[in-house]
Design an enzyme around this catalytic site. Structure first.
Site, PDB file in Angstrom:
ATOM      1  N   GLY A 120       8.724   7.930   7.011  1.00 38.39           N
ATOM      2  CA  GLY A 120       8.172   6.600   6.804  1.00 38.39           C
ATOM      3  C   GLY A 120       7.968   6.228   5.352  1.00 38.39           C
TER       4      GLY A 120
ATOM      5  N   GLY B 186      10.230   5.703   3.120  1.00 37.61           N
ATOM      6  CA  GLY B 186      11.269   4.799   2.637  1.00 37.61           C
ATOM      7  C   GLY B 186      12.322   5.482   1.791  1.00 37.61           C
ATOM      8  N   LYS B 187      12.357   6.818   1.833  1.00 42.71           N
ATOM      9  CA  LYS B 187      13.313   7.543   0.986  1.00 42.71           C
ATOM     10  C   LYS B 187      14.761   7.156   1.276  1.00 42.71           C
ATOM     11  CE  LYS B 187      12.715  11.496   3.978  1.00 42.71           C
ATOM     12  NZ  LYS B 187      11.676  10.833   4.759  1.00 42.71           N
TER      13      LYS B 187
ATOM     14  N   ARG C 236      21.209   9.984  16.264  1.00 41.30           N
ATOM     15  CA  ARG C 236      20.554   8.742  16.672  1.00 41.30           C
ATOM     16  C   ARG C 236      21.594   7.634  16.772  1.00 41.30           C
ATOM     17  NH1 ARG C 236      15.761   9.361  12.230  1.00 41.30           N
ATOM     18  NH2 ARG C 236      14.534  10.921  13.331  1.00 41.30           N
TER      19      ARG C 236
ATOM     20  N   ARG D 145       9.249   2.382  13.662  1.00 38.06           N
ATOM     21  CA  ARG D 145      10.598   2.939  13.750  1.00 38.06           C
ATOM     22  C   ARG D 145      10.824   3.703  15.043  1.00 38.06           C
ATOM     23  NH1 ARG D 145      11.962   7.546   9.627  1.00 38.06           N
ATOM     24  NH2 ARG D 145      11.148   8.839  11.289  1.00 38.06           N
TER      25      ARG D 145
ATOM     26  N   ARG E 226       3.877  14.503  13.710  1.00 37.76           N
ATOM     27  CA  ARG E 226       4.492  14.002  12.474  1.00 37.76           C
ATOM     28  C   ARG E 226       3.447  13.783  11.389  1.00 37.76           C
ATOM     29  NH1 ARG E 226      10.260  13.008  12.770  1.00 37.76           N
ATOM     30  NH2 ARG E 226       9.939  12.619  10.567  1.00 37.76           N
TER      31      ARG E 226
ATOM     32  N   ASN F 175       6.216   3.922  -3.042  1.00 33.85           N
ATOM     33  CA  ASN F 175       7.006   2.850  -2.455  1.00 33.85           C
ATOM     34  C   ASN F 175       6.034   1.889  -1.778  1.00 33.85           C
ATOM     35  OD1 ASN F 175       9.025   1.252  -1.414  1.00 33.85           O
ATOM     36  ND2 ASN F 175       9.498   2.645   0.257  1.00 33.85           N
TER      37      ASN F 175
END
Length: 187
Positions: free
Chosen positions: A12, A14-15, A40, A133, A145, A165
């Site tokens: 999460g 944003g990498k 996915r 997401r 997570r 970010n």
């Protein structure tokens, strides 16, 4: 390995969005990680991973085919093969090595001069992004997570740079990361 950079961050952060954005301003090529996790929707072999079974991964470890590898919080394996690292080093592109904190530790033992950049965000923002997401996942999934993310935050000292970010400021984050890369490569 002047052209290799580690980009890392919790789920999460944003990498991947940062890496995608860098590709529009710099000659970036991702080092493709091999993983045991399921593909996915919208992913394919080599985009963004090489997908293998757990048995295939174990055979690669036994054959000493990996430069580094680790197991994530979902018991999935991730690693970079020697073949993949050789491929990327022989290009004239800037190589982005995307790994978790365990990967950073392993890489820094072998290649201490590779700059490691951590893409950060506050815990509540990370959880919000993750829930958006992965909205089809169980509450247990999110708890696991976030527990892993809290563990990750205990290891920020392994990074050379920490770049936040901020929500709604992806372009600025990409610009800051690009500046760091340019400073290292003389670009």
């Amino acid at each position: 390995m002047k052209n290799v950079f580690i980009i890392s961050g919790a789920a999460g952060s944003g990498k991947d969005s940062v890496i995608d954005g860098l590709q529009s301003v710099l000659p970036i090529e991702r080092i493709i990680t091999t993983t045991t996790r399921s593909m996915r929707p919208a992913e394919s072999e080599g985009h963004p991973y090489y997908f293998v079974t757990h048995d295939e991964f174990e055979r690669g470890i036994a054959a000493n085919n990996f430069v580094e590898y680790s197991t994530n919080e979902n018991n999935e394996r991730y690693g970079v093969t020697k073949t993949e690292l050789d491929r990327i080093i022989n290009t004239n592109h800037i190589a982005i090595w995307r790994v978790d904190w365990k990967g950073v530790v392993a890489i820094k033992k072998i290649y201490p001069d590779i700059p490691a950049l951590y893409i950060s965000a506050p815990l509540d923002v990370l959880e919000h992004r993750l829930r958006l997401r992965d909205n089809d996942k169980s509450e247990t999934y999110f708890q696991e997570r976030m527990a892993y993310t809290r563990e990750w935050l205990k290891h920020l000292d392994i990074y050379d740079y920490i770049i936040e970010n901020e929500e709604g400021k992806l372009a600025q984050t990409i610009e800051r990361v690009a500046d760091i890369i340019k400073n290292h490569t003389g670009g």
